[in-house]
Write a protein that holds these residues in place. Structure first.
Motif, mmCIF file in Angstrom:
data_model
loop_
_atom_site.group_PDB
_atom_site.id
_atom_site.type_symbol
_atom_site.label_atom_id
_atom_site.label_comp_id
_atom_site.label_asym_id
_atom_site.label_seq_id
_atom_site.Cartn_x
_atom_site.Cartn_y
_atom_site.Cartn_z
ATOM 1 N N MET A 32 0.684 -1.242 -0.019
ATOM 2 C CA MET A 32 -0.151 0.099 -0.033
ATOM 3 C C MET A 32 0.849 1.269 0.014
ATOM 4 O O MET A 32 1.251 1.593 1.025
ATOM 5 C CB MET A 32 -0.881 0.114 1.179
ATOM 6 N N VAL A 33 1.179 2.027 -1.046
ATOM 7 C CA VAL A 33 1.857 3.010 -1.258
ATOM 8 C C VAL A 33 1.111 4.128 -1.075
ATOM 9 O O VAL A 33 1.668 5.320 -0.801
ATOM 10 C CB VAL A 33 2.612 2.961 -2.910
ATOM 11 N N ILE A 34 -0.280 4.281 -1.299
ATOM 12 C CA ILE A 34 -1.067 5.123 -1.150
ATOM 13 C C ILE A 34 -1.117 6.093 0.456
ATOM 14 O O ILE A 34 -1.037 7.319 0.355
ATOM 15 C CB ILE A 34 -2.339 4.999 -1.436
ATOM 16 N N PHE A 35 -0.890 5.160 1.270
ATOM 17 C CA PHE A 35 -0.971 5.648 2.687
ATOM 18 C C PHE A 35 0.229 6.486 3.075
ATOM 19 O O PHE A 35 0.009 7.637 3.567
ATOM 20 C CB PHE A 35 -1.146 4.591 3.559
ATOM 21 N N PRO A 36 1.509 6.217 2.870
ATOM 22 C CA PRO A 36 2.625 6.907 2.916
ATOM 23 C C PRO A 36 2.672 8.219 2.076
ATOM 24 O O PRO A 36 3.070 9.204 2.715
ATOM 25 C CB PRO A 36 3.764 6.059 2.619
ATOM 26 N N ILE A 37 2.302 8.185 1.068
ATOM 27 C CA ILE A 37 2.083 9.502 0.242
ATOM 28 C C ILE A 37 1.073 10.495 0.840
ATOM 29 O O ILE A 37 1.350 11.570 0.810
ATOM 30 C CB ILE A 37 1.466 9.126 -1.246
ATOM 31 N N ILE A 38 -0.218 9.737 1.192
ATOM 32 C CA ILE A 38 -1.053 10.482 1.969
ATOM 33 C C ILE A 38 -0.637 11.332 3.094
ATOM 34 O O ILE A 38 -0.653 12.447 3.574
ATOM 35 C CB ILE A 38 -2.419 10.124 2.036
ATOM 36 N N ILE A 39 0.045 10.497 3.800
ATOM 37 C CA ILE A 39 0.730 10.800 5.104
ATOM 38 C C ILE A 39 1.798 12.158 4.995
ATOM 39 O O ILE A 39 1.866 13.086 5.609
ATOM 40 C CB ILE A 39 1.166 9.804 5.774
ATOM 41 N N VAL A 40 2.639 12.074 4.026
ATOM 42 C CA VAL A 40 3.592 12.920 3.646
ATOM 43 C C VAL A 40 3.016 14.013 3.289
ATOM 44 O O VAL A 40 3.311 15.152 3.469
ATOM 45 C CB VAL A 40 4.669 12.436 2.673
ATOM 46 N N LEU A 41 1.923 14.100 2.366
ATOM 47 C CA LEU A 41 1.276 15.345 1.842
ATOM 48 C C LEU A 41 0.858 15.994 2.759
ATOM 49 O O LEU A 41 0.667 17.375 2.923
ATOM 50 C CB LEU A 41 0.344 14.932 0.594
ATOM 51 N N SER A 42 -0.125 15.221 3.847
ATOM 52 C CA SER A 42 -0.742 16.015 4.867
ATOM 53 C C SER A 42 0.136 16.648 5.826
ATOM 54 O O SER A 42 -0.214 17.895 6.085
ATOM 55 C CB SER A 42 -1.889 15.149 5.475
ATOM 56 N N ILE A 43 1.249 16.089 6.110
ATOM 57 C CA ILE A 43 1.901 16.766 7.117
ATOM 58 C C ILE A 43 2.769 17.855 6.392
ATOM 59 O O ILE A 43 3.003 18.918 6.887
ATOM 60 C CB ILE A 43 3.199 15.778 7.561
ATOM 61 N N VAL A 44 3.124 17.929 5.130
ATOM 62 C CA VAL A 44 3.750 18.927 4.487
ATOM 63 C C VAL A 44 2.843 20.280 4.267
ATOM 64 O O VAL A 44 2.980 21.084 4.572
ATOM 65 C CB VAL A 44 4.180 18.628 3.048
ATOM 66 N N GLY A 87 -5.463 16.383 10.994
ATOM 67 C CA GLY A 87 -6.449 15.163 11.289
ATOM 68 C C GLY A 87 -6.269 13.915 10.172
ATOM 69 O O GLY A 87 -6.362 12.779 10.380
ATOM 70 N N THR A 88 -5.931 14.381 8.932
ATOM 71 C CA THR A 88 -5.800 13.557 7.992
ATOM 72 C C THR A 88 -4.440 12.785 8.199
ATOM 73 O O THR A 88 -4.462 11.514 8.148
ATOM 74 C CB THR A 88 -5.634 14.374 6.659
ATOM 75 N N PHE A 89 -3.307 13.508 8.758
ATOM 76 C CA PHE A 89 -2.119 12.844 9.039
ATOM 77 C C PHE A 89 -2.261 11.533 10.209
ATOM 78 O O PHE A 89 -1.770 10.594 9.695
ATOM 79 C CB PHE A 89 -0.992 13.819 9.334
ATOM 80 N N ILE A 90 -3.097 12.215 11.175
ATOM 81 C CA ILE A 90 -3.108 11.009 12.113
ATOM 82 C C ILE A 90 -4.007 10.054 11.897
ATOM 83 O O ILE A 90 -3.892 8.871 12.317
ATOM 84 C CB ILE A 90 -3.643 11.996 13.401
ATOM 85 N N LEU A 91 -5.281 10.327 11.251
ATOM 86 C CA LEU A 91 -6.034 9.246 10.587
ATOM 87 C C LEU A 91 -5.231 8.137 9.694
ATOM 88 O O LEU A 91 -5.306 7.001 10.139
ATOM 89 C CB LEU A 91 -7.082 9.667 9.735
ATOM 90 N N PHE A 92 -4.561 8.712 8.969
ATOM 91 C CA PHE A 92 -3.856 7.662 7.893
ATOM 92 C C PHE A 92 -2.673 7.047 8.566
ATOM 93 O O PHE A 92 -2.303 5.928 8.124
ATOM 94 C CB PHE A 92 -3.606 8.454 6.659
#
Length: 97
Positions: free
Chosen positions: A1-13, A43-48
């Protein structure tokens, strides 16, 4: 699952971006609006992050931590969305042309 790390990095940025934008802005309404947007990103960062931890480890402890993070992230996300909706309406009301 590559999508979760991408969402995590984008949300923290995006979270850091909005926090810096708060410091640059002088108007309190704009600062509150950017703070609400940063809350959505947090919230997106913590959730994902919680979902990703459970998928990666798949242990009972990571399930507990993932559920706790998902609840906290969902609360931040929900409150941020409500605040953004409120401040967007308020900004439009004050800046009618």
């Amino acid at each position: 699952m590559v999508i979760f790390p991408i969402i995590i990095v984008l949300s923290i940025v995006m979270y850091v971006y909005y926090k810096v934008a708060i410091m640059k802005s002088k108007e309190p309404l704009t600062q509150a609006y950017f703070n609400a947007k940063s809350r959505i990103c947090l919230g997106t960062f913590i959730l994902f992050f919680g979902i990703n931890q459970y998928i990666f480890y798949q242990s009972p402890f990571s399930l507990f931590v993932g559920i706790a993070f998902a609840i906290i992230g969902g609360v931040h996300l929900n409150r941020g969305l409500k605040e953004v909706k409120h401040y967007r309406k308020e900004w439009r009301r004050l800046n009618e042309s």
